[in-house]
Design a protein around this motif. Structure first.
Motif, PDB file in Angstrom:
ATOM      1  N   GLY A  65       0.755  -1.224   0.000  1.00  0.00           N
ATOM      2  CA  GLY A  65       0.000   0.000   0.000  1.00  0.00           C
ATOM      3  C   GLY A  65       0.793   1.285   0.000  1.00  0.00           C
ATOM      4  O   GLY A  65       2.010   1.272   0.015  1.00  0.00           O
ATOM      5  N   PRO A  66      -0.007   2.382  -0.024  1.00  0.00           N
ATOM      6  CA  PRO A  66      -1.469   2.301  -0.059  1.00  0.00           C
ATOM      7  C   PRO A  66      -2.043   1.995  -1.441  1.00  0.00           C
ATOM      8  O   PRO A  66      -3.129   1.458  -1.567  1.00  0.00           O
ATOM      9  CB  PRO A  66      -1.903   3.702   0.382  1.00  0.00           C
ATOM     10  N   TRP A  67      -1.283   2.356  -2.496  1.00  0.00           N
ATOM     11  CA  TRP A  67      -1.812   2.179  -3.847  1.00  0.00           C
ATOM     12  C   TRP A  67      -1.515   0.791  -4.417  1.00  0.00           C
ATOM     13  O   TRP A  67      -2.074   0.400  -5.430  1.00  0.00           O
ATOM     14  CB  TRP A  67      -1.227   3.231  -4.788  1.00  0.00           C
ATOM     15  N   THR A  68      -0.613   0.068  -3.770  1.00  0.00           N
ATOM     16  CA  THR A  68      -0.162  -1.206  -4.349  1.00  0.00           C
ATOM     17  C   THR A  68      -0.728  -2.431  -3.647  1.00  0.00           C
ATOM     18  O   THR A  68      -0.187  -3.516  -3.778  1.00  0.00           O
ATOM     19  CB  THR A  68       1.378  -1.281  -4.309  1.00  0.00           C
ATOM     20  N   ILE A  69      -1.782  -2.268  -2.863  1.00  0.00           N
ATOM     21  CA  ILE A  69      -2.327  -3.401  -2.113  1.00  0.00           C
ATOM     22  C   ILE A  69      -2.753  -4.518  -3.070  1.00  0.00           C
ATOM     23  O   ILE A  69      -3.473  -4.287  -4.032  1.00  0.00           O
ATOM     24  CB  ILE A  69      -3.533  -2.970  -1.264  1.00  0.00           C
ATOM     25  N   THR A  70      -2.269  -5.725  -2.799  1.00  0.00           N
ATOM     26  CA  THR A  70      -2.618  -6.879  -3.624  1.00  0.00           C
ATOM     27  C   THR A  70      -3.049  -8.039  -2.738  1.00  0.00           C
ATOM     28  O   THR A  70      -2.642  -8.134  -1.572  1.00  0.00           O
ATOM     29  CB  THR A  70      -1.415  -7.335  -4.478  1.00  0.00           C
ATOM     30  N   ARG A 126     -13.796   8.883  -8.088  1.00  0.00           N
ATOM     31  CA  ARG A 126     -13.468   8.838  -9.516  1.00  0.00           C
ATOM     32  C   ARG A 126     -12.024   9.287  -9.746  1.00  0.00           C
ATOM     33  O   ARG A 126     -11.294   8.684 -10.540  1.00  0.00           O
ATOM     34  CB  ARG A 126     -14.435   9.718 -10.314  1.00  0.00           C
ATOM     35  N   VAL A 127     -11.620  10.336  -9.046  1.00  0.00           N
ATOM     36  CA  VAL A 127     -10.243  10.828  -9.188  1.00  0.00           C
ATOM     37  C   VAL A 127      -9.260   9.799  -8.653  1.00  0.00           C
ATOM     38  O   VAL A 127      -8.217   9.536  -9.254  1.00  0.00           O
ATOM     39  CB  VAL A 127     -10.068  12.178  -8.456  1.00  0.00           C
ATOM     40  N   LEU A 128      -9.602   9.197  -7.520  1.00  0.00           N
ATOM     41  CA  LEU A 128      -8.721   8.178  -6.950  1.00  0.00           C
ATOM     42  C   LEU A 128      -8.570   6.996  -7.902  1.00  0.00           C
ATOM     43  O   LEU A 128      -7.475   6.455  -8.075  1.00  0.00           O
ATOM     44  CB  LEU A 128      -9.270   7.704  -5.602  1.00  0.00           C
ATOM     45  N   VAL A 182      -2.693  -0.124 -11.157  1.00  0.00           N
ATOM     46  CA  VAL A 182      -3.093  -0.860  -9.968  1.00  0.00           C
ATOM     47  C   VAL A 182      -4.603  -0.761  -9.812  1.00  0.00           C
ATOM     48  O   VAL A 182      -5.176   0.314  -9.951  1.00  0.00           O
ATOM     49  CB  VAL A 182      -2.413  -0.284  -8.702  1.00  0.00           C
ATOM     50  N   LYS A 183      -5.250  -1.867  -9.557  1.00  0.00           N
ATOM     51  CA  LYS A 183      -6.678  -1.865  -9.302  1.00  0.00           C
ATOM     52  C   LYS A 183      -6.900  -2.354  -7.877  1.00  0.00           C
ATOM     53  O   LYS A 183      -6.766  -3.530  -7.597  1.00  0.00           O
ATOM     54  CB  LYS A 183      -7.407  -2.770 -10.305  1.00  0.00           C
ATOM     55  N   ILE A 215      -8.468   2.564  -2.578  1.00  0.00           N
ATOM     56  CA  ILE A 215      -9.395   3.684  -2.687  1.00  0.00           C
ATOM     57  C   ILE A 215     -10.007   3.994  -1.320  1.00  0.00           C
ATOM     58  O   ILE A 215     -10.092   5.151  -0.902  1.00  0.00           O
ATOM     59  CB  ILE A 215     -10.505   3.376  -3.709  1.00  0.00           C
ATOM     60  N   ALA A 216     -10.426   2.958  -0.611  1.00  0.00           N
ATOM     61  CA  ALA A 216     -11.036   3.164   0.705  1.00  0.00           C
ATOM     62  C   ALA A 216     -10.051   3.801   1.685  1.00  0.00           C
ATOM     63  O   ALA A 216     -10.417   4.680   2.463  1.00  0.00           O
ATOM     64  CB  ALA A 216     -11.538   1.828   1.256  1.00  0.00           C
ATOM     65  N   LEU A 217      -8.799   3.352   1.651  1.00  0.00           N
ATOM     66  CA  LEU A 217      -7.788   3.913   2.546  1.00  0.00           C
ATOM     67  C   LEU A 217      -7.594   5.406   2.341  1.00  0.00           C
ATOM     68  O   LEU A 217      -7.322   6.147   3.278  1.00  0.00           O
ATOM     69  CB  LEU A 217      -6.440   3.194   2.329  1.00  0.00           C
ATOM     70  N   MET A 218      -7.716   5.858   1.084  1.00  0.00           N
ATOM     71  CA  MET A 218      -7.484   7.255   0.756  1.00  0.00           C
ATOM     72  C   MET A 218      -8.761   8.097   0.790  1.00  0.00           C
ATOM     73  O   MET A 218      -8.707   9.308   0.641  1.00  0.00           O
ATOM     74  CB  MET A 218      -6.851   7.368  -0.632  1.00  0.00           C
TER      75      MET A 218
END
Length: 315
Positions: free
Chosen positions: A64-69, A165-167, A176-177, A182-185
């Motif tokens: 994370g935060p954007w790379t959570i898998t 939508r921006v996130l 990254v999907k 998204i929820a974290l941010m």
């Protein structure tokens, strides 16, 4: 206390610090609560010779935060330890919620947490992630009605879907999907007992617990998680609490607060005067988080006192 730190400072070369960090059996494991001193910790770790993932603010890939898998979330703490060793890391961070058994490998990791006043953390979160929304509306939500210098946009842009939508666009650009990312941010989740949600795990962000559903029971669960950390630091009191890092890791280099948004001085007396007319909207909506934060502060004070005694006795 300053005298104690000065005795140690400058007596060990950077190469020696790096060698010590690499040879240490335990890996430093930092739980990075978003907008709570994570960059400060990452840069301080590097200044003290720790080997880190420089490409992702010390976060391990997938954490994370954007790379959570899902692959990352499915790792046991032993698998996480072996991966860090393979990558050559002596300090790792994860900027997401805790996993169920994540703090159970005391023989493998030194567990560290940095906390920040919840309302200040939320304000900083909103400042960073206000994409296309009215910043002053977020400020009024937390009970601090200030005149903001930001350019006003159409009121229709002020809604959670616009933010998300921006996130999602940002995530797409990073290939990254991650709905959890998204929820974290998300600014709305940020204003609803965020620290408690981080400590109780994935269900704090997967939709299981919508806004307004965090209870005292969740708070008690979060407090038990706090007691598993070896080091708890308060961002506002970092100068006092950093002796814990000296005691546990031998760190002697300090860079101060790295992120400009975190350099605001938190005046407790001023904060109390602000509450003269009663609790703010933020406080009413985050009673659980405020109690968890107070518990973290008490633990930090206790750990700092213990570290100070240990360090003084070693001289």
């Amino acid at each position: 206390m300053v005298a104690v730190l000065n005795i140690f400072a400058g007596t060990i070369s950077f190469d020696s610090k790096k060698k010590r960090a690499i040879e240490r059996d335990k890996i430093v494991y930092f739980t990075h609560v978003h907008k709570s001193g994570g960059t400060t910790m990452c840069k301080t770790a590097q200044a003290n010779g720790e080997e880190v993932n420089r490409d992702n603010n010390c976060n391990m890939k997938g954490d994370g935060p954007w790379t959570i898998t899902e692959k990352s979330l499915s790792r046991t703490c032993e698998e996480r330890y072996q991966l860090a060793k393979e990558e050559g890391y002596s300090f790792v961070a994860m900027e997401r919620f805790l996993l169920e058994d994540e703090l159970d490998c005391k023989d493998r990791f030194v567990y560290i947490l940095m906390v920040r006043d919840p309302e200040q953390r939320h304000n900083s979160h909103v400042d960073v992630h206000r994409h296309g929304v009215l910043q002053d509306k977020h400020r009024s939500f937390v009970g601090r009605k200030k005149k903001m210098k930001t350019k006003k946009r159409k009121r229709s842009n002020y809604n959670t879907m616009a933010t998300r939508r921006v996130l999602r666009r940002r995530l797409k650009k990073r290939h990254v999907k991650s709905e959890l990312g998204i929820a974290l941010m998300d600014n709305y989740i940020s204003g609803d007992n965020y620290l408690t949600r981080i400590l109780i795990g994935e269900r704090g962000f997967d939709g299981t617990l919508p806004i307004g559903s965090i209870t005292d029971e969740h708070g008690e669960e979060a407090k038990k998680k706090l007691e598993q950390f070896d080091v708890i630091l308060r961002l506002e009191k970092f100068e006092e609490d950093k002796v814990q890092l000296l005691s546990h890791l031998g760190w002697t280099e300090w860079i101060g607060v790295a992120n400009a948004r975190s350099k605001e001085v938190w005046d407790e007396e001023s904060s109390e005067s602000d509450r003269a007319n009663g609790p703010t909207t933020y406080e009413l909506n985050n009673t659980v988080d405020l109690a968890v934060y107070e518990h973290a502060r008490a633990l930090a004070e206790r750990l700092t006192a213990r570290a100070r005694t240990k360090t003084s006795s070693s001289l």
